[in-house]
Design a protein around this motif. Structure first.
Motif, short mmCIF file in Angstrom:
data_model
loop_
_atom_site.label_atom_id
_atom_site.label_comp_id
_atom_site.label_asym_id
_atom_site.label_seq_id
_atom_site.Cartn_x
_atom_site.Cartn_y
_atom_site.Cartn_z
N PRO A 57 24.20 12.27 -54.54
CA PRO A 57 22.91 12.30 -54.48
C PRO A 57 22.52 10.97 -53.82
CG PRO A 57 23.99 11.45 -56.47
CD PRO A 57 25.00 12.07 -55.53
N VAL A 58 21.17 11.39 -53.08
CA VAL A 58 20.50 10.47 -52.29
C VAL A 58 19.17 10.47 -53.09
CG1 VAL A 58 19.43 9.74 -50.22
CG2 VAL A 58 21.65 10.74 -50.40
N TYR A 59 18.43 9.11 -53.51
CA TYR A 59 17.39 8.83 -54.24
C TYR A 59 16.64 7.88 -53.11
CZ TYR A 59 20.16 9.88 -58.13
OH TYR A 59 21.15 10.49 -58.81
N VAL A 60 15.30 8.55 -52.92
CA VAL A 60 14.32 8.12 -51.91
C VAL A 60 13.09 7.81 -52.59
CG1 VAL A 60 13.13 8.47 -49.73
CG2 VAL A 60 15.42 9.46 -49.82
N GLU A 61 12.51 6.41 -52.37
CA GLU A 61 11.36 6.03 -53.04
C GLU A 61 10.25 6.57 -52.11
OE1 GLU A 61 9.18 2.09 -54.50
OE2 GLU A 61 11.06 2.24 -54.45
N GLU A 62 9.21 7.33 -52.84
CA GLU A 62 8.05 7.72 -51.98
C GLU A 62 7.39 6.22 -51.38
OE1 GLU A 62 5.48 10.54 -53.58
OE2 GLU A 62 7.22 11.62 -54.45
#
Length: 90
Positions: A57-62
């Motif tokens: 999983p890759v979590y990207v902050e907006e």
């Protein structure tokens, strides 16, 4: 790792071809097909288990909404409708 594995497979193939007896039709084609399937399953399993199926999983902050942005604006130039890019700031 891949180069080492490829070199090992190449050496094993050459050694197997040199050590094997000449081909004969006494055993039939089934033995060759079975050996090919078994070898393909072993090599395919080794390749498949050497790396994960996906990266995880890759979590990207907006990103925050920018204070200024470029928008297309339609305007009449006296002859035709045209578009221009305009910077709009809040």
């Amino acid at each position: 790792m891949k180069k080492t594995f490829a070199a090992l497979v190449a050496v094993a193939t050459i050694a197997g071809s040199l050590a094997s007896t000449p081909a004969s039709a006494q055993r039939g084609v089934a033995a060759g097909v079975a050996a090919g399937l078994l070898g393909g399953a072993i090599i395919g399993g080794a390749i498949a288990s050497s790396r994960p199926a996906y990266g995880g999983p890759v979590y990207v902050e907006e990103a925050p909404y920018p204070a200024c942005r470029m928008v297309r604006e339609r305007f009449w130039d006296g002859y035709d409708w045209r578009y221009r890019r305009v910077e709009v700031c809040n």
